[in-house]
Design a protein around this motif. Structure first.
Motif, PDB file in Angstrom:
ATOM      1  N   SER A 352      -4.847 -60.454   2.721  1.00 26.94           N
ATOM      2  CA  SER A 352      -5.361 -59.513   3.334  1.00 26.94           C
ATOM      3  C   SER A 352      -5.562 -59.514   4.879  1.00 26.94           C
ATOM      4  CB  SER A 352      -6.623 -58.654   2.752  1.00 26.94           C
ATOM      5  OG  SER A 352      -6.974 -57.532   3.313  1.00 26.94           O
ATOM      6  N   ALA A 353      -5.250 -58.332   5.692  1.00 29.77           N
ATOM      7  CA  ALA A 353      -5.413 -58.444   7.056  1.00 29.77           C
ATOM      8  C   ALA A 353      -6.970 -57.846   7.313  1.00 29.77           C
ATOM      9  CB  ALA A 353      -4.665 -57.410   7.757  1.00 29.77           C
ATOM     10  N   THR A 354      -7.585 -57.374   6.162  1.00 28.91           N
ATOM     11  CA  THR A 354      -8.944 -56.795   6.129  1.00 28.91           C
ATOM     12  C   THR A 354      -9.780 -57.371   5.018  1.00 28.91           C
ATOM     13  OG1 THR A 354      -8.342 -54.809   5.314  1.00 28.91           O
ATOM     14  CG2 THR A 354      -8.675 -54.890   7.697  1.00 28.91           C
ATOM     15  N   PRO A 355     -10.170 -58.565   4.812  1.00 25.31           N
ATOM     16  CA  PRO A 355     -10.515 -59.040   3.585  1.00 25.31           C
ATOM     17  C   PRO A 355     -11.886 -58.321   3.155  1.00 25.31           C
ATOM     18  CG  PRO A 355      -9.775 -60.794   4.743  1.00 25.31           C
ATOM     19  CD  PRO A 355      -9.775 -59.700   5.698  1.00 25.31           C
ATOM     20  N   SER A 356     -11.947 -58.194   1.993  1.00 19.24           N
ATOM     21  CA  SER A 356     -13.366 -57.784   1.326  1.00 19.24           C
ATOM     22  C   SER A 356     -14.685 -58.385   1.930  1.00 19.24           C
ATOM     23  CB  SER A 356     -13.332 -57.656  -0.322  1.00 19.24           C
ATOM     24  OG  SER A 356     -13.291 -58.707  -0.727  1.00 19.24           O
ATOM     25  N   LEU A 357     -15.647 -58.024   2.105  1.00 17.32           N
ATOM     26  CA  LEU A 357     -16.970 -58.577   2.287  1.00 17.32           C
ATOM     27  C   LEU A 357     -17.295 -59.776   1.270  1.00 17.32           C
ATOM     28  CD1 LEU A 357     -19.420 -56.312   4.064  1.00 17.32           C
ATOM     29  CD2 LEU A 357     -17.457 -57.699   5.199  1.00 17.32           C
ATOM     30  N   GLU A 358     -16.869 -59.318  -0.012  1.00 16.69           N
ATOM     31  CA  GLU A 358     -17.165 -60.286  -1.072  1.00 16.69           C
ATOM     32  C   GLU A 358     -16.115 -61.602  -1.103  1.00 16.69           C
ATOM     33  OE1 GLU A 358     -18.753 -56.537  -2.527  1.00 16.69           O
ATOM     34  OE2 GLU A 358     -16.889 -57.236  -1.524  1.00 16.69           O
ATOM     35  N   SER A 359     -15.025 -61.380  -0.798  1.00 19.77           N
ATOM     36  CA  SER A 359     -14.230 -62.685  -0.538  1.00 19.77           C
ATOM     37  C   SER A 359     -14.416 -63.227   0.667  1.00 19.77           C
ATOM     38  CB  SER A 359     -12.539 -61.969  -0.411  1.00 19.77           C
ATOM     39  OG  SER A 359     -12.310 -61.524  -1.682  1.00 19.77           O
ATOM     40  N   LEU A 360     -14.733 -62.688   1.836  1.00 20.39           N
ATOM     41  CA  LEU A 360     -15.376 -63.432   3.031  1.00 20.39           C
ATOM     42  C   LEU A 360     -16.426 -64.360   2.540  1.00 20.39           C
ATOM     43  CD1 LEU A 360     -14.375 -60.946   5.859  1.00 20.39           C
ATOM     44  CD2 LEU A 360     -13.289 -63.280   5.453  1.00 20.39           C
ATOM     45  N   HIS A 361     -17.508 -63.569   1.865  1.00 17.96           N
ATOM     46  CA  HIS A 361     -18.543 -64.468   1.450  1.00 17.96           C
ATOM     47  C   HIS A 361     -18.409 -65.574   0.482  1.00 17.96           C
ATOM     48  CE1 HIS A 361     -22.747 -65.124   0.240  1.00 17.96           C
ATOM     49  NE2 HIS A 361     -22.607 -64.963  -0.885  1.00 17.96           N
ATOM     50  N   ASN A 362     -17.592 -65.408  -0.537  1.00 19.73           N
ATOM     51  CA  ASN A 362     -17.095 -66.684  -1.330  1.00 19.73           C
ATOM     52  C   ASN A 362     -16.539 -67.797  -0.502  1.00 19.73           C
ATOM     53  OD1 ASN A 362     -17.924 -65.630  -3.715  1.00 19.73           O
ATOM     54  ND2 ASN A 362     -16.043 -64.510  -4.036  1.00 19.73           N
ATOM     55  N   ALA A 363     -15.509 -67.485   0.481  1.00 18.92           N
ATOM     56  CA  ALA A 363     -15.054 -68.309   1.185  1.00 18.92           C
ATOM     57  C   ALA A 363     -16.224 -69.199   2.103  1.00 18.92           C
ATOM     58  CB  ALA A 363     -13.944 -67.751   2.188  1.00 18.92           C
ATOM     59  N   ALA A 364     -17.072 -68.183   2.467  1.00 21.14           N
ATOM     60  CA  ALA A 364     -18.189 -68.933   3.345  1.00 21.14           C
ATOM     61  C   ALA A 364     -19.206 -69.800   2.468  1.00 21.14           C
ATOM     62  CB  ALA A 364     -18.974 -67.791   4.221  1.00 21.14           C
ATOM     63  N   ASP A 563     -23.027 -43.892   1.180  1.00 23.35           N
ATOM     64  CA  ASP A 563     -22.705 -45.451   0.409  1.00 23.35           C
ATOM     65  C   ASP A 563     -22.716 -46.641   1.389  1.00 23.35           C
ATOM     66  OD1 ASP A 563     -21.203 -46.955  -0.973  1.00 23.35           O
ATOM     67  OD2 ASP A 563     -19.766 -45.549  -1.803  1.00 23.35           O
ATOM     68  N   PHE A 564     -23.404 -47.548   0.926  1.00 21.65           N
ATOM     69  CA  PHE A 564     -23.490 -48.669   1.749  1.00 21.65           C
ATOM     70  C   PHE A 564     -22.111 -49.277   2.034  1.00 21.65           C
ATOM     71  CE2 PHE A 564     -23.918 -50.796  -2.363  1.00 21.65           C
ATOM     72  CZ  PHE A 564     -23.237 -51.981  -2.247  1.00 21.65           C
ATOM     73  N   ARG A 565     -21.274 -49.108   1.374  1.00 15.27           N
ATOM     74  CA  ARG A 565     -19.909 -49.820   1.525  1.00 15.27           C
ATOM     75  C   ARG A 565     -18.977 -48.913   2.455  1.00 15.27           C
ATOM     76  NH1 ARG A 565     -18.828 -53.654  -2.227  1.00 15.27           N
ATOM     77  NH2 ARG A 565     -20.055 -53.586  -4.144  1.00 15.27           N
ATOM     78  N   ALA A 566     -19.487 -47.807   3.094  1.00 19.34           N
ATOM     79  CA  ALA A 566     -18.581 -46.769   3.870  1.00 19.34           C
ATOM     80  C   ALA A 566     -18.120 -47.658   5.030  1.00 19.34           C
ATOM     81  CB  ALA A 566     -19.248 -45.302   3.792  1.00 19.34           C
ATOM     82  N   ARG A 621     -25.782 -56.533   5.378  1.00 24.49           N
ATOM     83  CA  ARG A 621     -25.755 -56.627   3.848  1.00 24.49           C
ATOM     84  C   ARG A 621     -26.702 -57.658   3.252  1.00 24.49           C
ATOM     85  NH1 ARG A 621     -21.005 -55.225   0.906  1.00 24.49           N
ATOM     86  NH2 ARG A 621     -20.142 -53.518   1.865  1.00 24.49           N
ATOM     87  N   GLN A 622     -26.924 -58.642   3.916  1.00 22.69           N
ATOM     88  CA  GLN A 622     -28.058 -59.753   3.689  1.00 22.69           C
ATOM     89  C   GLN A 622     -29.242 -59.303   4.005  1.00 22.69           C
ATOM     90  OE1 GLN A 622     -27.580 -63.503   5.599  1.00 22.69           O
ATOM     91  NE2 GLN A 622     -28.468 -64.731   3.970  1.00 22.69           N
ATOM     92  N   GLN A 623     -29.744 -58.713   5.282  1.00 24.45           N
ATOM     93  CA  GLN A 623     -30.614 -58.057   5.467  1.00 24.45           C
ATOM     94  C   GLN A 623     -31.304 -56.902   4.484  1.00 24.45           C
ATOM     95  OE1 GLN A 623     -30.189 -56.944   9.575  1.00 24.45           O
ATOM     96  NE2 GLN A 623     -30.411 -58.938  10.460  1.00 24.45           N
ATOM     97  N   GLY A 624     -30.380 -56.018   3.970  1.00 20.54           N
ATOM     98  CA  GLY A 624     -30.779 -55.088   3.258  1.00 20.54           C
ATOM     99  C   GLY A 624     -30.734 -55.508   1.709  1.00 20.54           C
ATOM    100  N   ALA A 625     -30.464 -56.802   1.442  1.00 22.55           N
ATOM    101  CA  ALA A 625     -30.556 -57.378  -0.120  1.00 22.55           C
ATOM    102  C   ALA A 625     -29.451 -56.721  -0.903  1.00 22.55           C
ATOM    103  CB  ALA A 625     -31.843 -57.330  -0.660  1.00 22.55           C
TER     104      ALA A 625
END
Length: 724
Positions: A352-364, A563-566, A621-625
């Motif tokens: 992806s050119a704009t990876p999902s936050l879930e995938s970036l977190h899994n990479a991190a 929506d927090f994902r917006a 997202r982390q700060q908002g749990a």
């Protein structure tokens, strides 16, 4: 001794059924059977054999085995068993998703009648056709380019019709040929290797081999050539007998993806999506199940098919929300692809050119390996992004004067323009300016969208439709006017402003006819000056080399959503559509119209640095749990009244004693009434996914035991993408 088997049925019930099989009917897990169910005969799938039934129950016999081999092999049964447990959905419905429609209905698995193949005659030439027969010329050119002919199914995928074939056949330019041997077809078009740029070569070298599980996130800016890397990887790593799966998010992306893959990988390419007919899907399913060395390009449900020698998986545009099923079995094809790769001990590439936050977190956190591709292929460079503040500016068809002038300059230079407006129809509202009356849907808590071309008011949620009114139904006044912009209005205004160039609209309404998207793409790819007007359909993976200007009509929709994902989805859409500009040799430019040009998110977006934006959003997202730092599920309910839906969810809340869960609600959904039903939800979160899954399993078991009112429906949505 008779065999007792446990059978799953294609029913929305969380239980299996025991039957007795005759001595001469040896059955095995995954096999299709016909069984009595109530007053009917039903198609079932054997899940277990040698079952010990409860005492005191007379079991009905299995009527017949529909094949003497399992339609679903053990690996597919395991995959769907895990998915049913994870997504809290009845096992029977999950298993039947791995069968084509014909087999769900109990039809035979025998090979369908051979498909008709067509070829061009040696002396056929496009000059023998009228100049205005554009599609016939394209069809003849396609057939002349193939040494072995082309099957009718592939021609349909490209948007050609029987009338096109008949017209060429009547002129004796084409003819039918004998169906090629499927065992040799794949070798008639010798595959070639794509030529990679130095940056692509470096990224390709970092990809793992095909032996053993690995998950790789390929972050590549738009135009960097991720598809070439997929092609190179499959060409180099996939064995001659191995199978591969390539997932794409949209049906409309399939034809151009298939064409590129066939060019490099030959006739091993097969397709799977909902626009295929029953015969085509059964044919593809048989080839996959029989272990033929196919490379399957498909949409979401392709991940469920019964592969027997899967050696590689690619998920293109892995961030796309289309990979999440929105009703029924609410699985994520992207996440199931990762699980399936682990199950098959093979690599999965998420691009992806704009990876999902879930995938970036899994990479991190080290679950995925991340490879970055930050250069565009060839001479192309990323487009310049400019925020255009439209506060106090007059708008015509949603466009400001600077945007209109930029369009004029681009067209004058012989180039193409893309206008992005994520709302179809002519206008979102038809309003009476005498009394303020607004047309609303009688079934949903939403307004009706005005479609001027059909003189209709439509609900985009429940498909309710009524004629547009000239006279206000409330005050009888005649000052009824559309308010706001949609793709139809922009198309009309632009056609009036620039009458010398074609204005092409791409949205759900304009691409409903089979093959229409291919006709549009062919027209755009001719390179002639034109204006594209489209919704998010134009933001996904299309390559328009002569588009040098992109105008985003309004970028503010995701800034203030509940929506927090917006914000993540807004940034992804804007960068994806921006990436359509300047993909050829000419530089690209992006104008983003906004009333909030000083918003930090938009300021960072204008720099084109997605990873920096993503890190900011992950911190929030982390700060908002919130996910991906917590596991989330939503219990959704709908009923004839809001009181009934809320009361049910209150009972659900009382059934959840697990103190490790954080529970929000019950509350009405953002769209509280849809299709005459009132909708509410209960949001569950936990720091540990195992705690959440255990609580949901117990909850579903309890709810199944108690008879709910017949007019109330509930569903569990694990890892929801829509939380409003």
């Amino acid at each position: 001794m008779s065999q007792i088997v446990r059978v799953a049925l294609n029913r929305p019930i969380r239980r299996l059924f025991d039957y007795v099989a005759a001595d001469n009917m040896p059955l095995q897990p995954g096999q299709r059977v016909s069984v009595p169910f109530g007053r009917y005969q039903a198609t079932g799938l054997v899940v277990e054999t040698e079952v010990t039934p409860p005492e005191g129950i007379a079991l009905k016999p299995v009527a017949s085995a529909l094949e003497n081999w399992p339609a679903l092999p053990a690996e597919t049964l395991d995959l769907l068993g895990w998915a049913a447990s994870y997504y809290q959905h009845p096992l029977g419905e999950c298993l039947f998703m791995a069968l084509p429609p014909a087999l769900r209905k109990g039809r035979t698995t025998e090979a369908p009648a051979s498909e008709q193949w067509w070829a061009a005659r040696p002396d056929a030439d496009c000059t023998q056709l009228p100049a205005n027969a554009r599609r016939q010329r394209q069809l003849l050119a396609l057939l002349k380019a193939s040494d072995q002919g082309v099957p009718w199914g592939h021609l349909k995928e490209r948007g050609f019709s029987r009338s096109h074939l008949n017209a060429l056949a009547q002129r004796s330019l084409i003819h039918t040929i004998e169906t090629p041997d499927p065992m040799t077809t794949g070798h008639r078009t010798p595959p070639t290797t794509p030529v990679l740029t130095p940056a692509q070569k470096e990224a390709a070298r970092d990809l793992p081999g095909r032996h053993g599980f690995s998950a790789t996130l390929l972050y590549g800016i738009t135009g960097s050539g991720k598809t070439e890397i997929y092609l190179h990887y499959l060409h180099q790593e996939l064995g001659t007998e191995g199978q591969a799966l390539v997932l794409v998010p949209e049906i409309n992306l399939t034809p151009q993806t298939v064409a590129r893959f066939r060019n490099y990988l030959g006739d091993r390419i097969v397709v799977w999506h909902s626009s295929l007919n029953d015969r085509q899907r059964l044919d593809t399913w048989r080839r996959v199940r029989n272990g033929e060395p196919v490379i399957l390009i498909g949409t979401r449900s392709a991940v469920l098919l019964p592969f027997t020698n899967l050696q590689a998986i690619v998920v293109d545009e892995e961030h796309d929300s289309s990979y999440k099923q929105g009703e029924g079995f609410r699985y994520s094809a992207r996440d199931l692809a990762v699980f399936r790769a682990h199950q098959n001990r093979c690599p999965v590439i998420l691009g992806s050119a704009t990876p999902s936050l879930e995938s970036l977190h899994n990479a991190a956190v080290g679950k995925y390996r991340q490879i970055n591709l930050t250069e565009r292929a060839g001479p192309a460079r990323p487009p310049a992004i400019q925020l255009l503040d439209i506060r106090s500016r007059p708008l015509t068809g949603g466009l400001s004067r600077p945007a209109t002038e930029a369009i004029r300059e681009t067209l004058s230079a012989g180039q193409q323009v893309l206008i992005y407006i994520n709302r179809r129809g002519y206008a979102p509202v038809l309003m009476c300016f005498d009394c303020g009356h607004i047309a609303e849907c009688p079934n949903c808590d939403t307004r009706l969208t005005y479609h001027r071309r059909d003189r209709a008011l439509r609900c985009h949620h429940c498909d309710y439709q009524q004629p547009a009114f000239h006279r206000c139904p409330k005050c009888k006044g005649e000052a009824c006017e559309p308010v706001g912009q949609g793709t139809e209005q922009s198309e009309t205004v632009l056609a009036e402003t620039f009458p010398e160039v074609p204005v092409i609209r791409i949205d759900r309404d304009s691409t409903q006819r089979k093959g229409s998207i291919q006709n549009i793409l062919d027209q755009v790819n001719s390179g002639e000056p034109c204006i594209l007007v489209g919704t998010q359909m134009v933001a996904k993976g299309h390559d328009f080399p002569n588009v040098t200007l992109v105008v985003v009509v309004n970028a503010d929709g995701g800034l203030f959503s509940v929506d927090f994902r917006a914000p993540e989805q807004m940034v992804q859409s804007l960068l994806q559509v921006s990436g359509r500009a300047g993909r050829g040799e000419k530089p690209g430019r992006v104008l983003i119209q906004t009333c909030h040009s000083d918003h930090p998110l938009l300021i960072t977006l204008a720099k084109g640095d997605y990873l920096t934006l993503a890190r900011q959003l992950l911190t929030e997202r982390q700060q908002g749990a919130l996910p991906p730092y917590r596991a989330m599920a939503i219990v959704r309910a709908e009923a004839p009244t809001m009181e009934a839906a809320l009361a049910f969810l209150e009972r659900v809340r009382n059934h959840l004693p697990d103190r490790t869960l954080e529970i929000w609600g019950p509350l009405p959904a953002a769209l509280a009434r849809k299709a005459g039903r009132h909708r509410a939800q209960l949001v569950l979160q936990s720091e540990r996914r195992s705690h959440l899954n255990r609580a949901l399993t117990g909850l579903c078991q309890q709810l199944e035991q108690y008879r709910q009112p017949g007019n109330l429906r509930w569903v569990v949505d694990v890892d929801p993408l829509e939380t409003g």
